[in-house]
Design a protein around this motif. Structure first.
Motif, mmCIF file in Angstrom:
data_model
loop_
_atom_site.group_PDB
_atom_site.id
_atom_site.type_symbol
_atom_site.label_atom_id
_atom_site.label_comp_id
_atom_site.label_asym_id
_atom_site.label_seq_id
_atom_site.Cartn_x
_atom_site.Cartn_y
_atom_site.Cartn_z
ATOM 1 N N LEU A 26 0.358 -8.593 -1.910
ATOM 2 C CA LEU A 26 -0.066 -7.838 -3.090
ATOM 3 C C LEU A 26 -0.424 -8.784 -4.232
ATOM 4 O O LEU A 26 -1.399 -8.563 -4.969
ATOM 5 N N LEU A 27 0.343 -9.855 -4.396
ATOM 6 C CA LEU A 27 0.041 -10.848 -5.429
ATOM 7 C C LEU A 27 -1.338 -11.479 -5.174
ATOM 8 O O LEU A 27 -2.102 -11.709 -6.119
ATOM 9 N N ALA A 28 -1.667 -11.712 -3.910
ATOM 10 C CA ALA A 28 -2.985 -12.271 -3.577
ATOM 11 C C ALA A 28 -4.100 -11.335 -4.048
ATOM 12 O O ALA A 28 -5.115 -11.778 -4.590
ATOM 13 N N TYR A 29 -3.899 -10.040 -3.868
ATOM 14 C CA TYR A 29 -4.902 -9.055 -4.301
ATOM 15 C C TYR A 29 -5.062 -9.079 -5.819
ATOM 16 O O TYR A 29 -6.178 -9.064 -6.352
ATOM 17 N N VAL A 30 -3.928 -9.123 -6.537
ATOM 18 C CA VAL A 30 -3.969 -9.174 -8.003
ATOM 19 C C VAL A 30 -4.707 -10.435 -8.464
ATOM 20 O O VAL A 30 -5.546 -10.381 -9.378
ATOM 21 N N LYS A 31 -4.395 -11.566 -7.839
ATOM 22 C CA LYS A 31 -5.073 -12.826 -8.198
ATOM 23 C C LYS A 31 -6.580 -12.720 -7.947
ATOM 24 O O LYS A 31 -7.392 -13.190 -8.761
ATOM 25 N N HIS A 32 -6.975 -12.100 -6.837
ATOM 26 C CA HIS A 32 -8.407 -11.922 -6.552
ATOM 27 C C HIS A 32 -9.073 -11.083 -7.647
ATOM 28 O O HIS A 32 -10.170 -11.415 -8.120
ATOM 29 N N LEU A 33 -8.411 -9.999 -8.052
ATOM 30 C CA LEU A 33 -8.987 -9.127 -9.089
ATOM 31 C C LEU A 33 -9.148 -9.866 -10.413
ATOM 32 O O LEU A 33 -10.023 -9.535 -11.214
ATOM 33 N N LYS A 34 -8.302 -10.873 -10.633
ATOM 34 C CA LYS A 34 -8.415 -11.695 -11.852
ATOM 35 C C LYS A 34 -9.428 -12.823 -11.693
ATOM 36 O O LYS A 34 -9.613 -13.629 -12.598
ATOM 37 N N GLY A 35 -10.062 -12.904 -10.521
ATOM 38 C CA GLY A 35 -11.044 -13.961 -10.271
ATOM 39 C C GLY A 35 -10.418 -15.282 -9.872
ATOM 40 O O GLY A 35 -11.083 -16.316 -9.876
ATOM 41 N N GLU A 38 -8.586 -19.036 -5.386
ATOM 42 C CA GLU A 38 -7.791 -20.123 -4.806
ATOM 43 C C GLU A 38 -6.295 -19.818 -4.918
ATOM 44 O O GLU A 38 -5.514 -20.100 -4.018
ATOM 45 N N GLU A 39 -5.909 -19.237 -6.054
ATOM 46 C CA GLU A 39 -4.516 -18.813 -6.223
ATOM 47 C C GLU A 39 -4.168 -17.708 -5.226
ATOM 48 O O GLU A 39 -3.054 -17.644 -4.703
ATOM 49 N N ALA A 40 -5.146 -16.816 -4.982
ATOM 50 C CA ALA A 40 -4.941 -15.735 -4.008
ATOM 51 C C ALA A 40 -4.692 -16.311 -2.614
ATOM 52 O O ALA A 40 -3.785 -15.861 -1.886
ATOM 53 N N LEU A 41 -5.472 -17.323 -2.246
ATOM 54 C CA LEU A 41 -5.287 -17.970 -0.941
ATOM 55 C C LEU A 41 -3.901 -18.615 -0.842
ATOM 56 O O LEU A 41 -3.247 -18.574 0.203
ATOM 57 N N LYS A 42 -3.467 -19.198 -1.952
ATOM 58 C CA LYS A 42 -2.136 -19.817 -1.979
ATOM 59 C C LYS A 42 -1.046 -18.777 -1.710
ATOM 60 O O LYS A 42 -0.089 -19.028 -0.966
ATOM 61 N N SER A 43 -1.214 -17.571 -2.292
ATOM 62 C CA SER A 43 -0.235 -16.503 -2.071
ATOM 63 C C SER A 43 -0.230 -16.067 -0.611
ATOM 64 O O SER A 43 0.834 -15.783 -0.036
ATOM 65 N N LEU A 44 -1.400 -15.994 0.003
ATOM 66 C CA LEU A 44 -1.464 -15.620 1.416
ATOM 67 C C LEU A 44 -0.807 -16.674 2.302
ATOM 68 O O LEU A 44 -0.163 -16.342 3.304
ATOM 69 N N ARG A 45 -0.956 -17.949 1.926
ATOM 70 C CA ARG A 45 -0.291 -19.014 2.686
ATOM 71 C C ARG A 45 1.230 -18.874 2.589
ATOM 72 O O ARG A 45 1.953 -19.104 3.568
ATOM 73 N N GLU A 46 1.707 -18.483 1.394
ATOM 74 C CA GLU A 46 3.150 -18.282 1.230
ATOM 75 C C GLU A 46 3.627 -17.114 2.081
ATOM 76 O O GLU A 46 4.724 -17.153 2.661
#
Length: 443
Positions: A26-35, A38-46
């Motif tokens: 869910l955090l990855a999705y929020v990061k994507h919506l904020k543009g 790369e942060e979103a990808l980091k969340s998915l790796r976690e």
């Protein structure tokens, strides 16, 4: 969005749970919506790392949502080869389990993932979340994660304005089942304590609260719910002490600020009751001081979460308390114009606005309009009873004062009808008709 992100970070840092994979997705999705892709990808790796740690033997099945999110994110970043890599992983896993569809699989883990995501995204999604966990439990009734999600969804659906005794009992059972399967989960114990308090078993509930407070697990969340328990018990100093501790860890929690505001409001009410609702001198100064503190907390709440409907009601009532009626009206209008689909919440908003009109602005006609609007939502709830009682008192007072008598008897007829008291309703309607005929012959 900022509030959702804050709540996600709080959960990652302070909620001790084995079920954190979904929150990183869910955090990855929020990061994507904020543009912040790369942060979103980091969340998915976690999320992926957690799956390997916790579900090594089932990592393929448990990774499907995360892989799907990778594919979706890479597609939106224009990195199509990488998107295809993750689509292939999904397809291969589905084929491994002999699924007829290449990219879809029906399994309880998938329902559970969906349930957690829905549970985090607001009241309107709670029924769907409950259905997801229910479906997962049908396949695996003794699964601790499914049971925990189901108990939390049931608690939230049950917890607003006083559900029926049957639903309260059902909610208690789901929480007890979750604790049986998760005996060390202090968070669930705190929820069970609050539900026991709801059904009049406060002493038993307090045992669970004390037990949860001695556990180091999920302490920030336990502090919040323990504070709520003691606030409702009337132990406001203790509640405030616990909330101040929670605030140190989570200064951006709208929930904590709202609870602090409710404690100040509770202290103000205690002073007013002791002074027979006519505080003077030092008592009046203390009332004004506490109202000011409550207003500050409710304003902070709404800055952090502008969609927190009940915080608008809390703030408006505090403005009314010190005679700032224009501010109170403006605040009520903000929440009255919000699109609200929860019937119980609508009942509470119209009830509170009706009281504001009746007792502060002395507009009984507008109060009646909003009491009736609240009753249009037919959900049986504690607030519905309050609406019926408020309307009944107002109508009887008008009859006693010989004001708008025909309308008032008609209202009393409606109230009896809604309470299922048919013969009493007919008596009131007949009185209204007789009075109307008498008035017509006079004129």
């Amino acid at each position: 969005m900022p509030d959702l992100e804050n709540r996600i970070f709080d959960e990652i840092e302070f909620l001790d749970t084995k079920y954190n994979v979904g929150i990183y997705n869910l955090l990855a999705y929020v990061k994507h919506l904020k543009g912040q892709n790369e942060e979103a990808l980091k969340s998915l790796r976690e999320a992926e790392d957690l799956i390997q740690e916790e579900h090594g033997d089932q990592s393929g099945m448990r990774s499907l949502v995360t892989w799907g999110n990778y594919a979706w994110l890479y597609y939106h970043m224009g990195r199509l080869a990488e998107a295809q890599t993750y689509l292939d992983k999904v397809e291969n896993t589905c084929k491994k389990f002999a699924n007829p569809s290449s990219y879809r699989i029906d399994c309880p883990q998938m329902d559970c993932e969906e349930g957690w995501a829905l549970l985090k995204c607001g009241r309107k999604n709670y029924k769907r979340a409950k259905a997801c966990f229910e479906k997962a439990l049908e396949m695996d009734p003794e699964n601790p994660e499914f049971s925990t999600g189901y108990a939390i969804a049931t608690y939230r659906l049950d917890g607003f304005t006083g559900a029926t005794q049957m639903s309260k009992a059902f909610c208690l059972n789901t929480l007890k089942q979750a604790i049986r399967l998760n005996p060390e989960d202090a968070y669930i114990k705190a929820l069970l304590a609050l539900k026991l308090q709801d059904v009049g078993q406060e002493a038993e509930g307090e045992k669970y609260i004390e037990e949860a407070l001695t556990n180091t697990s999920s302490q920030t969340y336990v502090l919040r719910y323990a504070a709520k328990f003691y606030r409702r018990k009337g132990s406001l100093d203790k509640a405030l002490q616990l909330l101040q501790e929670a605030l140190k860890a989570t200064p951006s929690s709208a929930f904590v600020h709202h609870q602090i505001g409710l404690c100040y409001r509770g202290q103000m009410i205690q002073i007013k009751k002791a002074a027979n609702c006519k505080p003077r001198g030092q008592d009046r100064e203390n009332v004004n001081r506490l109202v000011g503190l409550a207003i500050d907390e409710f304003q902070k709440t709404l800055t952090l979460r502008p969609t927190f409907e009940l915080a608008y009601v809390s703030l408006a009532n505090m403005y009314a308390e010190i005679g700032h009626y224009r501010k109170a009206e403006d605040t009520f209008q903000k929440v009255l114009y919000m699109k609200i689909i929860d019937d119980c919440l609508l009942q509470e908003i119209h009830y509170q606005y009706g009281r504001f009109q009746e007792f502060h602005l002395k507009s009984e006609d507008k109060a009646i309009i909003h009491y009736l609007k609240g009753l249009k939502a037919e959900n049986m709830s504690y607030t519905r009873e309050k609406l019926l009682n408020a309307l009944e008192k107002l109508a009887k007072r008008r009859v006693h004062q010989n004001e708008c008598v025909v309308e008032s008897f008609s209202l009393l007829g409606l109230i009896h009808k809604l309470k299922g008291q048919v013969s009493e309703a007919l008596v009131c309607y007949e009185k209204a008709l007789r009075l109307a005929d008498h008035l017509n012959t006079m004129f």
